[in-house]
Design an enzyme around this catalytic site. Structure first.
Site: not given
Length: 494
Positions: A316, A331, A384, A457
């Protein structure tokens, strides 16, 4: 008598009004509508359109309560009462067939000798491998991008982009124009020196091409296959003579030639005919301050140059915040902090590190892997933080992708699975969160990276406890240490 008739008429109006009130009030006790997500990963947005900010992502089968509707979008409730919007064509209302996006008006037939151009209307629009949202995303384009229309199927246009690649775009996300093609006249000759000159220098495993023009120009670089070519399109130059072909006498580039590829506006094309596959070639460009000189370094990295180059991708960024926790932690900020610490630690260990971004700015998914492929990175690690509509969900997971039927990725199946396992084991040991294991997923950055790749993650921003941890600097450092240890373990097992 007249008075009696008036009374009856007024009573009738009141009765009708009462019926209307009772009828419109029946929906208050009706059962809530439920939208069931049909896509593998679907964006929720802050408003009814693709130009609104992404607030969360949900997966296939997620059930969302419908609160309202605007156009082809549903207002929904998720994650314990939060509200957002979802595209109607990506969900199915229980008991109904999935909604379909509006079909565009049929374009007018093109003028004789003309072509149709689709102009992108959304801020970021997906191109797909076929005419429908169920087809794979092949690239993303931004508002104002002009795409040549090659055909149509239903509400979708087949288009050409990036120097000749073909794909499909939804008709409701573009405006189609008809552009007449002017007659092509040969460039004027004999008016002096060429509008630009070509010169090459040859080194070990590289060729340096210099383009020196009579005026400032803009350029676009892309590759073509069958045969393999690296192409530079130049715009902004005057009409005139072009330079003769150049033979660099290199095992990397066979010939460099120039030609006019378009007349309105004028576009000059420099084509480098390659002796190796475009997949093995990367390039670096340098632009002089006056805008008249472009130096292009074309490289085919040898095995020794690729052994320990790590590409870190903080997910992102910029206008895309990623998941946002209940307390407001974004995030994109967590991902960047962890990636920067990973880069520092890896460089201390002697690794060469390349970051897709080192600050808060937006990057397209495909730009990230294009950078890694161009750099000739050994491995690709995307960082992430997770999210789930269920706020109790917690833990660490790692994704990779190497399907047996993919001729490019299947040969790397062992390496990709091993990289994911090394990262998962070390990350879980470092941050101490529940071990959710390894998964295969068709994430864009995993399927388009040419080298072994994995996506970690770290923990769930949607979980209040893990959001608090992800916001702590000490926890971010622990996550970075775990990822770095996983990378060290991966190379140590070779």
């Amino acid at each position: 008598m007249v008075l009696v008739r008036k009374s009856i008429f007024v009573f009738a109006l009141l009765a009708v009004g009462l019926i209307v009130v009772l009828t419109t009030g029946r929906t208050a006790g009706a059962a809530a509508k439920i939208a069931v997500v049909q896509g593998d990963v679907v964006n929720l947005r802050s408003g009814p359109g693709t130009n609104y900010q992404i607030t969360a992502k949900v997966t296939r089968g997620t059930r969302l309560e419908v609160l309202g509707q605007s156009g082809g979008w549903y207002k929904i409730a998720y994650a314990g009462g939060k509200t957002s919007w979802v595209a109607g064509w990506l969900v199915k209302l229980e008991g109904q067939t999935p909604a379909t996006p509006p079909a565009p008006a049929q374009p007018a037939p093109p003028a004789v000798g003309g072509k149709q151009v689709a102009v992108v209307q959304g801020d970021v629009v997906n191109l797909r491998s076929g005419p429908g949202t169920n087809y794979q995303i092949t690239a993303k384009v931004t508002r104002g991008t002009r795409l040549e229309v090659l055909g149509q199927s239903g509400g979708w246009y087949k288009i050409a982009y990036a120097g000749g690649k073909t794909s499909w775009v939804a008709g409701w996300l573009v405006a189609v124009e008809t552009v007449p093609s002017p007659p092509v006249h040969p460039p004027q000759r004999g008016e002096g020196r060429p509008v630009f000159e070509l010169a090459t220098r040859v080194g070990a495993d590289k060729v340096i091409l210099e383009i020196r023009a009579v005026a400032p120009f803009t350029y676009e670089i892309f590759t073509l296959g069958s045969p393999d070519r690296l192409v530079v399109d130049l715009t902004g130059l005057p009409d005139g003579d072009l330079p003769p072909p150049v033979d660099p006498a290199s095992g990397l580039v066979k010939k460099v030639r120039a030609g006019w590829s378009q007349r309105d506006p004028l576009v000059a094309r420099v084509t480098c005919e390659l002796s190796v596959s475009v997949d093995r070639v990367r390039h670096n460009e340098t632009r002089r301050s006056d805008g008249k000189v472009l130096e292009l370094e074309i490289v085919a990295p040898g095995e020794a140059a690729e052994t320990r180059k790590v590409f870190l991708d903080p997910g992102h960024g910029g206008s895309d915040p990623g998941a946002i926790g209940p307390a407001g932690i974004k995030e994109k900020e967590v991902n960047l902090a962890v990636a920067l610490e990973c880069a520092r630690l890896l460089r201390e260990q002697g690794f060469e590190v390349v970051l897709s971004r080192d600050a808060d700015y937006y990057l397209d998914l495909y730009e990230r892997t294009e950078m890694a492929n161009r750099e000739g990175a050994t491995i690709f690690v995307s960082i992430h933080a997770n999210a789930n509509p269920d706020p109790s969900k917690q833990g660490t997971s790692t994704y990779y992708y190497a399907p047996a039927d993919d001729p490019l990725l299947a040969p790397q199946a062992g390496q990709r699975a091993r990289l994911a396992r090394c990262l998962q084991d070390a990350l879980v040991a470092s941050v101490g969160r529940p071990d959710l294991g390894l998964y295969q997923a068709r994430f864009a950055v995993l399927r388009t990276a040419a080298m072994p790749s994995a996506l970690v993650e770290i923990a769930f921003l949607s979980n209040p406890e893990e959001e608090r941890l992800l916001g702590e600097e000490w926890f971010q450092r622990q996550a970075a240490r775990g990822i770095v240890q996983g990378i060290i373990n991966y190379f140590g097992e070779e």
